[in-house]
Write a protein that holds these residues in place. Structure first.
Motif, mmCIF file in Angstrom:
data_model
loop_
_atom_site.group_PDB
_atom_site.id
_atom_site.type_symbol
_atom_site.label_atom_id
_atom_site.label_comp_id
_atom_site.label_asym_id
_atom_site.label_seq_id
_atom_site.Cartn_x
_atom_site.Cartn_y
_atom_site.Cartn_z
ATOM 1 N N ILE A 254 2.881 5.614 -14.297
ATOM 2 C CA ILE A 254 1.371 6.097 -14.516
ATOM 3 C C ILE A 254 0.476 5.772 -13.501
ATOM 4 O O ILE A 254 -0.254 6.674 -12.953
ATOM 5 C CB ILE A 254 0.892 5.534 -16.007
ATOM 6 C CG1 ILE A 254 1.741 5.859 -17.017
ATOM 7 C CG2 ILE A 254 -0.679 5.739 -16.107
ATOM 8 C CD1 ILE A 254 1.304 5.090 -18.463
ATOM 9 N N LYS A 255 0.795 4.722 -12.948
ATOM 10 C CA LYS A 255 -0.119 4.376 -11.727
ATOM 11 C C LYS A 255 -0.056 5.249 -10.693
ATOM 12 O O LYS A 255 -0.936 5.824 -10.076
ATOM 13 C CB LYS A 255 0.019 2.983 -11.243
ATOM 14 C CG LYS A 255 -0.246 1.864 -12.113
ATOM 15 C CD LYS A 255 0.033 0.546 -11.784
ATOM 16 C CE LYS A 255 -0.451 -0.767 -12.528
ATOM 17 N NZ LYS A 255 -0.047 -1.910 -12.120
ATOM 18 N N GLN A 256 1.231 5.578 -10.466
ATOM 19 C CA GLN A 256 1.611 6.519 -9.176
ATOM 20 C C GLN A 256 1.260 7.765 -9.419
ATOM 21 O O GLN A 256 0.622 8.548 -8.551
ATOM 22 C CB GLN A 256 3.026 6.201 -8.785
ATOM 23 C CG GLN A 256 3.265 7.043 -7.204
ATOM 24 C CD GLN A 256 4.484 6.607 -6.934
ATOM 25 O OE1 GLN A 256 4.984 5.467 -6.700
ATOM 26 N NE2 GLN A 256 5.358 7.755 -6.359
ATOM 27 N N LEU A 257 1.486 8.245 -10.706
ATOM 28 C CA LEU A 257 1.360 9.825 -10.949
ATOM 29 C C LEU A 257 -0.203 10.098 -10.951
ATOM 30 O O LEU A 257 -0.554 11.166 -10.367
ATOM 31 C CB LEU A 257 1.941 10.012 -12.229
ATOM 32 C CG LEU A 257 1.811 11.400 -12.822
ATOM 33 C CD1 LEU A 257 2.706 12.395 -12.051
ATOM 34 C CD2 LEU A 257 2.189 11.417 -14.410
ATOM 35 N N CYS A 258 -1.082 9.284 -11.341
ATOM 36 C CA CYS A 258 -2.483 9.454 -11.355
ATOM 37 C C CYS A 258 -3.039 9.358 -10.089
ATOM 38 O O CYS A 258 -4.104 9.896 -9.786
ATOM 39 C CB CYS A 258 -3.255 8.647 -12.382
ATOM 40 S SG CYS A 258 -2.891 8.634 -14.123
ATOM 41 N N THR A 259 -2.404 8.741 -9.057
ATOM 42 C CA THR A 259 -2.694 8.676 -7.582
ATOM 43 C C THR A 259 -2.283 9.880 -6.969
ATOM 44 O O THR A 259 -3.057 10.393 -6.089
ATOM 45 C CB THR A 259 -2.181 7.288 -7.127
ATOM 46 O OG1 THR A 259 -2.584 6.335 -7.696
ATOM 47 C CG2 THR A 259 -2.548 7.485 -5.523
ATOM 48 N N ASP A 260 -1.014 10.297 -7.242
ATOM 49 C CA ASP A 260 -0.390 11.429 -6.440
ATOM 50 C C ASP A 260 -1.063 12.703 -6.679
ATOM 51 O O ASP A 260 -1.099 13.870 -5.974
ATOM 52 C CB ASP A 260 1.121 11.429 -6.675
ATOM 53 C CG ASP A 260 1.873 10.381 -5.924
ATOM 54 O OD1 ASP A 260 1.163 9.619 -4.900
ATOM 55 O OD2 ASP A 260 2.954 10.108 -6.308
ATOM 56 N N ILE A 261 -1.428 13.058 -8.100
ATOM 57 C CA ILE A 261 -1.955 14.298 -8.511
ATOM 58 C C ILE A 261 -3.524 14.244 -8.548
ATOM 59 O O ILE A 261 -4.079 13.434 -9.413
ATOM 60 C CB ILE A 261 -1.268 14.628 -9.813
ATOM 61 C CG1 ILE A 261 0.204 14.590 -9.637
ATOM 62 C CG2 ILE A 261 -1.910 15.936 -10.387
ATOM 63 C CD1 ILE A 261 0.945 15.139 -11.075
ATOM 64 N N PRO A 262 -4.079 15.107 -7.716
ATOM 65 C CA PRO A 262 -5.612 15.059 -7.606
ATOM 66 C C PRO A 262 -6.132 15.602 -9.046
ATOM 67 O O PRO A 262 -5.411 16.476 -9.595
ATOM 68 C CB PRO A 262 -5.886 15.638 -6.386
ATOM 69 C CG PRO A 262 -4.744 16.606 -6.422
ATOM 70 C CD PRO A 262 -3.444 16.011 -6.726
#
Length: 464
Positions: free
Chosen positions: A312-320
């Motif tokens: 969740i942390k990385q997905l929300c960072t990776d997708i603008p």
């Protein structure tokens, strides 16, 4: 030969299986990895279910020491033991072990544990068999229960066994099944003494083995059948350029092609999960820019902790914000995003990410639509819109897009079975890293495939 519960249930769709188990067991194919995994799950769930009833006595001898199992059971019965796990009985050539035997007044409740949310038909045969054996062994069976998961239970905190399981009273159904059970016993007992192989024709039942997939004697029973050459099908291609062009108008650059990998466990391991819930542990996405430039990002968790946290942390960072996100058969990805958002909303430190996960979900596009609606079809797709058939149909003989060229992990089932086993109990550190590389390569190909399919659609209608 004694008739066990498994042999009885196994032979329901085809009694010939029972005869072959006696005379040609060497022809029986080994269990698949999936079937072995199911048996392992069943054992772990059975152990947990015992705790539901509090203190119990376990008949803890291996199957090979059957006489000890029988003796221990009789010893516990004489002591009026309240709860017996794996009580074992043999009478008139039929035998079984019972998951839970509960003392009730002057009789017993029979409880069969199944690691499922919804019981299957053969589960009722299973417990009806046991009911018959125990009655013949002289026990007064008061009630018969099928114990299975409560599919609505969602874990938060420690497991609540009283909520995790459901006790379903099926006594009346079991009693009604008894005449059929007796008839089937008689058929099998006659088969056990028959010297000649039963003349049962192969058919659709060969593909419907009670425990899933093909019958383990499928190859043996089909050994004398000639392979019929397939007739050549006239090649065709149907491309509705107008519909595809309209579909492509929904896309805007940069485009994020997203794919999740998940695994399932019968017992919810972490907060927010239900029995047999999907746990996302990996994602891949390719970012396609308007000038054709391509980026790739990925995430892969570890099985010794909740992989959704880092995901969740990385997905929300990776997708603008407001990104154009695409999946193939988006129902799966959208459902996982909905579950992740629900989990985030109820988890401290993640509540602010729930909105973004829902936004990604609500704006997602499905690349499968032109193929599902037959706006683009060829004979090589065989009438299917599965990406595993669409991709080779569009890009035949392309080794870079061939899942069979991957090492180790070639499909979602491989990925699902591999990830939770990546511990030092099962593999060395070097082996774990090699398996992780295989997982990354597989998921990466899933999203690269989407990019190529999108570009193929675009070139087919010359959309600039």
């Amino acid at each position: 030969m004694n008739i066990s519960k498994s042999k009885f249930v196994e032979s329901k769709s085809c009694p010939k299986i029972f005869w072959l188990n006696i005379h040609h067991i060497e022809e029986k194919e080994a269990e698949t990895e999936s079937q072995i995994a199911q048996m392992d799950f069943g054992s772990s769930v059975g152990e947990l279910a015992r705790a539901y009833f509090g203190k119990y006595e376990l008949v803890d001898f291996p199957y090979e020491e059957y006489s000890k199992k029988l003796s221990k059971t009789q010893e516990l019965l004489k002591k009026n033991t309240k709860i017996i796990a794996e009580a074992t009985f043999l009478t008139n050539g039929i035998c079984c072990s019972v998951d839970i035997l509960r003392k009730v007044g002057d009789g017993y409740d029979l409880i069969e544990v199944k690691s499922v949310n919804t019981p299957k038909d053969y589960h009722y045969d299973d417990i009806a068999f046991q009911y018959h054996v125990l009655r013949n062994a002289g026990l007064n069976i008061k009630r018969a229960y099928l114990m299975h998961f409560n599919k609505k239970y969602e874990r938060w905190g420690d497991l609540d066994l009283q909520q995790l399981f459901i006790l379903n009273d099926i006594t009346d159904r079991v009693i009604k099944m008894n005449p059929d059970i007796i008839n089937r016993f008689q058929v099998l007992q006659q088969l056990s003494t028959q010297k000649n192989e039963p003349e049962i024709e192969v058919g659709s039942h060969c593909e419907k083995y009670v425990y899933g997939g093909q019958c383990p004697y499928y190859t043996y029973c089909h050994r004398n059948f000639e392979v019929v050459e397939e007739l050549e099908v006239e090649e065709f291609e149907n491309i509705d350029k107008s519909e595809i062009a309209d579909f492509l108008q929904n896309f805007r650059y940069p485009i994020y092609f997203l794919d999740f990998e998940t695994y399932m466990t019968p017992i919810p391991q972490y907060n927010g999960l239900k029995p047999w819930g999907q746990t996302p542990f990996q994602y891949s996405f390719h970012i396609l820019h308007e000038d054709g430039a391509l980026e790739h990002k990925e995430y892969l968790g570890y099985p010794d902790s909740d992989p959704r946290i880092g995901l969740i942390k990385q997905l929300c960072t990776d997708i603008p914000k407001d990104a154009c996100v695409v999946a193939y058969n988006m129902t799966f990805e959208k459902t996982r995003l909905k579950e992740l958002a629900s989990f985030a909303k109820k988890t401290d430190g993640f509540k602010n990410r729930a909105g973004k996960l829902n936004k990604i979900r609500n704006s997602m596009l499905d690349l499968m639509i032109p193929f599902r609606k037959k706006h683009y079809e060829t004979d090589a797709m065989e009438g299917s819109y599965s990406i595993k058939l669409v991709l080779p149909a569009l890009f035949p003989n392309d080794p870079d897009l061939d899942y069979n060229q991957l090492e180790g992990i070639k499909n979602g089932t491989d990925a699902m079975n591999t990830f939770p086993a990546l511990t030092n109990e099962n593999y060395s550190t070097d082996e774990i890293e090699a398996k992780r590389e295989q997982l990354l390569a597989y998921c990466k190909l899933d999203t690269l495939a989407m990019v190529k399919i999108f570009q193929k659609l675009k070139s087919s209608v010359s959309v600039k």
